[in-house]
Design a protein around this motif. Structure first.
Motif: not given
Length: 68
Positions: A13, A16-17, A19-20, A23, A41, A44, A46-49
């Protein structure tokens, strides 16, 4: 017993920071997913979870929801 994602998931994760895409966690133990998803979460950033899959629901329906 509360379970958390493993350290390799944390590293993944982190990598992956930026990544648009979306996840979502997938877990197979029979316990309460609350702490697992909460930790996922947090890791994660700033990733969209999206909501995870615990193995008991319909996997195909879950995947369909992820790609909407």
């Amino acid at each position: 017993m509360e379970r958390s994602p493993s350290n390799p998931i944390h590293s993944f994760l982190t990598d992956l920071q930026g990544y648009q895409g979306v996840v979502a966690p997938f877990y197979t133990f029979g316990g309460d997913p609350g702490i697992f998803e909460k930790t996922f979460k947090e890791w994660a950033g700033d990733l969209q979870v999206k909501a995870g899959h615990g193995g008991e629901e319909d996997l195909a329906a879950w995947v369909d929801e992820l790609v909407k």
